[in-house]
Design an enzyme around this catalytic site. Structure first.
Site, PDB file in Angstrom:
ATOM      1  N   ASP A  89      10.941   5.863  -6.389  1.00  0.00           N
ATOM      2  CA  ASP A  89      10.540   6.102  -5.011  1.00  0.00           C
ATOM      3  C   ASP A  89      11.089   7.452  -4.584  1.00  0.00           C
ATOM      4  O   ASP A  89      12.072   7.935  -5.124  1.00  0.00           O
ATOM      5  CB  ASP A  89      11.082   4.982  -4.117  1.00  0.00           C
ATOM      6  CG  ASP A  89      10.451   4.982  -2.740  1.00  0.00           C
ATOM      7  OD1 ASP A  89       9.558   5.804  -2.501  1.00  0.00           O
ATOM      8  OD2 ASP A  89      10.862   4.150  -1.914  1.00  0.00           O
ATOM      9  N   SER A  90      10.466   8.063  -3.603  1.00  0.00           N
ATOM     10  CA  SER A  90      10.746   9.472  -3.299  1.00  0.00           C
ATOM     11  C   SER A  90      11.930   9.697  -2.377  1.00  0.00           C
ATOM     12  O   SER A  90      12.404  10.823  -2.243  1.00  0.00           O
ATOM     13  CB  SER A  90       9.521  10.100  -2.640  1.00  0.00           C
ATOM     14  OG  SER A  90       9.293   9.490  -1.375  1.00  0.00           O
ATOM     15  N   GLY A  91      12.393   8.649  -1.721  1.00  0.00           N
ATOM     16  CA  GLY A  91      13.345   8.816  -0.635  1.00  0.00           C
ATOM     17  C   GLY A  91      12.671   8.696   0.714  1.00  0.00           C
ATOM     18  O   GLY A  91      13.333   8.644   1.750  1.00  0.00           O
ATOM     19  N   GLY A  92      11.343   8.639   0.719  1.00  0.00           N
ATOM     20  CA  GLY A  92      10.602   8.537   1.973  1.00  0.00           C
ATOM     21  C   GLY A  92      10.904   7.265   2.747  1.00  0.00           C
ATOM     22  O   GLY A  92      10.931   7.274   3.982  1.00  0.00           O
ATOM     23  N   PHE A  93      11.144   6.162   2.046  1.00  0.00           N
ATOM     24  CA  PHE A  93      11.447   4.917   2.760  1.00  0.00           C
ATOM     25  C   PHE A  93      12.758   5.036   3.531  1.00  0.00           C
ATOM     26  O   PHE A  93      12.924   4.443   4.595  1.00  0.00           O
ATOM     27  CB  PHE A  93      11.506   3.729   1.801  1.00  0.00           C
ATOM     28  CG  PHE A  93      11.761   2.414   2.501  1.00  0.00           C
ATOM     29  CD1 PHE A  93      10.767   1.824   3.255  1.00  0.00           C
ATOM     30  CD2 PHE A  93      12.998   1.801   2.432  1.00  0.00           C
ATOM     31  CE1 PHE A  93      10.995   0.622   3.934  1.00  0.00           C
ATOM     32  CE2 PHE A  93      13.243   0.599   3.100  1.00  0.00           C
ATOM     33  CZ  PHE A  93      12.238   0.011   3.843  1.00  0.00           C
ATOM     34  N   ASP A 143       7.317  11.406   1.723  1.00  0.00           N
ATOM     35  CA  ASP A 143       6.527  11.083   2.898  1.00  0.00           C
ATOM     36  C   ASP A 143       7.439  10.565   3.996  1.00  0.00           C
ATOM     37  O   ASP A 143       8.641  10.398   3.800  1.00  0.00           O
ATOM     38  CB  ASP A 143       5.466  10.032   2.555  1.00  0.00           C
ATOM     39  CG  ASP A 143       6.094   8.700   2.146  1.00  0.00           C
ATOM     40  OD1 ASP A 143       7.212   8.712   1.586  1.00  0.00           O
ATOM     41  OD2 ASP A 143       5.476   7.646   2.375  1.00  0.00           O
ATOM     42  N   GLN A 194      -0.353   7.153   4.610  1.00  0.00           N
ATOM     43  CA  GLN A 194       0.374   6.722   5.796  1.00  0.00           C
ATOM     44  C   GLN A 194      -0.574   6.723   6.989  1.00  0.00           C
ATOM     45  O   GLN A 194      -1.729   7.096   6.872  1.00  0.00           O
ATOM     46  CB  GLN A 194       1.584   7.627   6.040  1.00  0.00           C
ATOM     47  CG  GLN A 194       2.695   7.514   5.004  1.00  0.00           C
ATOM     48  CD  GLN A 194       3.465   6.206   5.084  1.00  0.00           C
ATOM     49  OE1 GLN A 194       3.258   5.374   5.979  1.00  0.00           O
ATOM     50  NE2 GLN A 194       4.369   6.000   4.129  1.00  0.00           N
ATOM     51  N   GLY A 221       4.207   2.370   4.142  1.00  0.00           N
ATOM     52  CA  GLY A 221       4.400   2.106   5.555  1.00  0.00           C
ATOM     53  C   GLY A 221       3.895   0.778   6.038  1.00  0.00           C
ATOM     54  O   GLY A 221       3.667   0.592   7.235  1.00  0.00           O
ATOM     55  N   ASP A 271       5.634  -3.817  -5.586  1.00  0.00           N
ATOM     56  CA  ASP A 271       7.082  -3.920  -5.767  1.00  0.00           C
ATOM     57  C   ASP A 271       7.668  -4.524  -4.511  1.00  0.00           C
ATOM     58  O   ASP A 271       7.079  -4.428  -3.434  1.00  0.00           O
ATOM     59  CB  ASP A 271       7.720  -2.542  -5.999  1.00  0.00           C
ATOM     60  CG  ASP A 271       7.979  -1.809  -4.693  1.00  0.00           C
ATOM     61  OD1 ASP A 271       9.137  -1.807  -4.235  1.00  0.00           O
ATOM     62  OD2 ASP A 271       7.026  -1.262  -4.108  1.00  0.00           O
ATOM     63  N   CYS A 309       8.976 -23.489 -15.864  1.00  0.00           N
ATOM     64  CA  CYS A 309       9.487 -22.123 -16.012  1.00  0.00           C
ATOM     65  C   CYS A 309      10.322 -22.006 -17.284  1.00  0.00           C
ATOM     66  O   CYS A 309      11.091 -22.906 -17.627  1.00  0.00           O
ATOM     67  CB  CYS A 309      10.335 -21.753 -14.799  1.00  0.00           C
ATOM     68  SG  CYS A 309      11.081 -20.108 -14.888  1.00  0.00           S
ATOM     69  N   CYS A 311      12.477 -19.332 -17.817  1.00  0.00           N
ATOM     70  CA  CYS A 311      13.514 -18.329 -17.610  1.00  0.00           C
ATOM     71  C   CYS A 311      14.858 -18.822 -18.134  1.00  0.00           C
ATOM     72  O   CYS A 311      15.031 -20.021 -18.383  1.00  0.00           O
ATOM     73  CB  CYS A 311      13.616 -17.967 -16.123  1.00  0.00           C
ATOM     74  SG  CYS A 311      14.531 -19.165 -15.126  1.00  0.00           S
ATOM     75  N   CYS A 314      16.256 -21.836 -16.107  1.00  0.00           N
ATOM     76  CA  CYS A 314      15.553 -23.107 -16.247  1.00  0.00           C
ATOM     77  C   CYS A 314      15.657 -23.686 -17.653  1.00  0.00           C
ATOM     78  O   CYS A 314      15.568 -24.904 -17.832  1.00  0.00           O
ATOM     79  CB  CYS A 314      14.089 -22.939 -15.844  1.00  0.00           C
ATOM     80  SG  CYS A 314      13.856 -22.618 -14.078  1.00  0.00           S
ATOM     81  N   HIS A 340      15.542 -16.085 -12.393  1.00  0.00           N
ATOM     82  CA  HIS A 340      14.453 -17.036 -12.170  1.00  0.00           C
ATOM     83  C   HIS A 340      13.360 -16.445 -11.290  1.00  0.00           C
ATOM     84  O   HIS A 340      12.170 -16.499 -11.633  1.00  0.00           O
ATOM     85  CB  HIS A 340      14.972 -18.324 -11.528  1.00  0.00           C
ATOM     86  CG  HIS A 340      13.847 -19.205 -11.066  1.00  0.00           C
ATOM     87  ND1 HIS A 340      13.145 -20.022 -11.920  1.00  0.00           N
ATOM     88  CD2 HIS A 340      13.239 -19.322  -9.840  1.00  0.00           C
ATOM     89  CE1 HIS A 340      12.168 -20.622 -11.250  1.00  0.00           C
ATOM     90  NE2 HIS A 340      12.204 -20.218  -9.995  1.00  0.00           N
TER      91      HIS A 340
END
Length: 377
Positions: A89-93, A143, A194, A221, A271, A309, A311, A314, A340
């Site tokens: 991620d770019s840092g925009g968040f 962004d 955006q 966004g 994500d 499951c 995992c 489980c 899990h």
């Protein structure tokens, strides 16, 4: 790089190829913000639970250990011993999440570090340079993620600036990839749509963003406070204007239902920190619905979290034992529960891909979109 293999309605079944391998889409990217999944989960664990892409954060890795350290140690893949694809991620968040600690100008954003308060400047060029040092396979454009709702005029100015920032990202990204000592000269760049919750701004921004030749395009966004139905309306407005031959990424989303509904609207990449975060508090996903492992009724329950499951949790441990570990504050509880939930999410994507392959995605959506968000009976 990306090929749509099959469609059912707007749902797309695809194949994405990058420097570190092939990815089957739709795909959920497992979020390792600082180079690891919170809950003592390593890159080796990700292999076991079916993760295809790991996601890390530019801002956080820039602060520590610093991107220059990661570069000196051979890049993020080598640093965390993960040989599969990585998206950064770019840092925009953080422009959104650290709104009380930053100042935005045309040049970029000045942050006060959430760790020690020291001043950091990040603009399009700096974000590209950091991500180039990390050597990820996919770099996200820088962004501004605005709060929903925000005033129309502010959002308009912001999404216009985001397009200008993308142009600068593209120029710097191309320059960095051409250097002889670049960690990953095949690094890709995804642009970000955006425009808040205003359909007209979203459409304008997507049309302008698509004019800039990127390797993929994201919708950013969303899932930042607006109702799910508003999010779906925005995706419906934007999707017709997204290039059909490029991957589409819905950032920061979401619940199993959000993912199924996103796939139904033509999204390929997802994500979210939620499955790992929820797991650390005992909130778990199963094909029968959600459960809270802290509940008293699991005190003597010898069954696994989910009998369907496979995992690590489980396969070996009972609900009663894991509940005890969580109540006792044992780190093993968080590790098992995170494994899990992430395994469930990766398995969810396998089942979505199979459903599209077999022309039964509509039935899958009808059977699971609502069910997976409700408590198991």
């Amino acid at each position: 790089m990306f090929e749509v293999l099959k469609t059912q309605g707007k749902a797309r079944r695809g194949r994405f190829i990058c420097a570190h391998g092939e990815v089957q889409t739709p795909v959920f990217m497992n979020v390792g913000t600082q180079g690891a999944i919170k809950g003592a989960v390593s890159a080796h664990d990700l292999k076991e639970i079916g993760c295809q892409i790991e996601l890390s954060n530019t801002y956080h890795l820039h602060l520590r250990p610093t991107d220059s350290v990661v570069r000196q140690l051979g890049g993020l893949h080598k640093f965390m011993d993960w040989d599969g694809p990585i998206l950064t991620d770019s840092g925009g968040f953080q422009v959104f999440s650290l709104s009380g600690l930053r100042k935005i100008t045309e040049e970029g954003v000045t942050f006060a570090s959430h760790i020690d308060g020291h001043r950091i400047f990040m603009g399009p060029e700096e974000s590209m340079q950091i991500q180039s040092n990390l050597g990820s396979d996919i770099a996200m454009a820088f962004d501004e993620c605005v709060e929903n709702p925000s005033p129309y005029e502010y959002v308009k100015a912001s999404c216009e600036r985001t397009v200008r920032w993308l142009e600068r990202c593209k120029q710097e990204h191309d320059r960095l990839n051409s250097l002889s000592d670049t960690v990953n000269p095949k690094q890709m760049l995804f642009g970000i749509n955006q425009g808040g919750t205003y359909p007209d701004l979203r459409v304008w921004n997507m049309i302008e963003t698509a004019k800039i030749d990127c390797d993929g395009y994201a919708i950013g966004g969303l899932a930042v406070g607006e109702p799910a139905e508003v999010m779906y309306q925005i995706i419906d407005a934007v999707e017709p204007h997204m290039p059909k031959d490029k991957p589409r990424y819905l950032m920061g989303v979401g619940t199993p239902s959000n993912i199924i509904e996103g796939v139904a609207r033509g999204v390929d990449f997802f994500d979210c920190v939620m499955p790992a975060r929820n797991a650390r508090h005992g909130k778990l996903f199963t094909w029968e619905g959600t459960i809270n492992i802290k509940n008293e009724k699991y005190k003597l329950d010898e069954r696994p979290i989910s009998e369907s499951c496979g995992c690590p949790a489980c396969r070996s441990f009972s609900r009663a034992y894991i509940r005890h570990l969580l109540n006792a504050g044992e780190m093993l509880a968080m590790r098992l529960l995170v494994l899990h939930n992430l395994c469930f999410y990766n398995d969810l994507m396998v089942k979505i891909r199979q459903a599209i392959d077999e022309d039964r995605f509509d039935a899958f959506r009808a059977g699971y979109s609502d069910k997976l968000g409700k408590p198991a009976t």
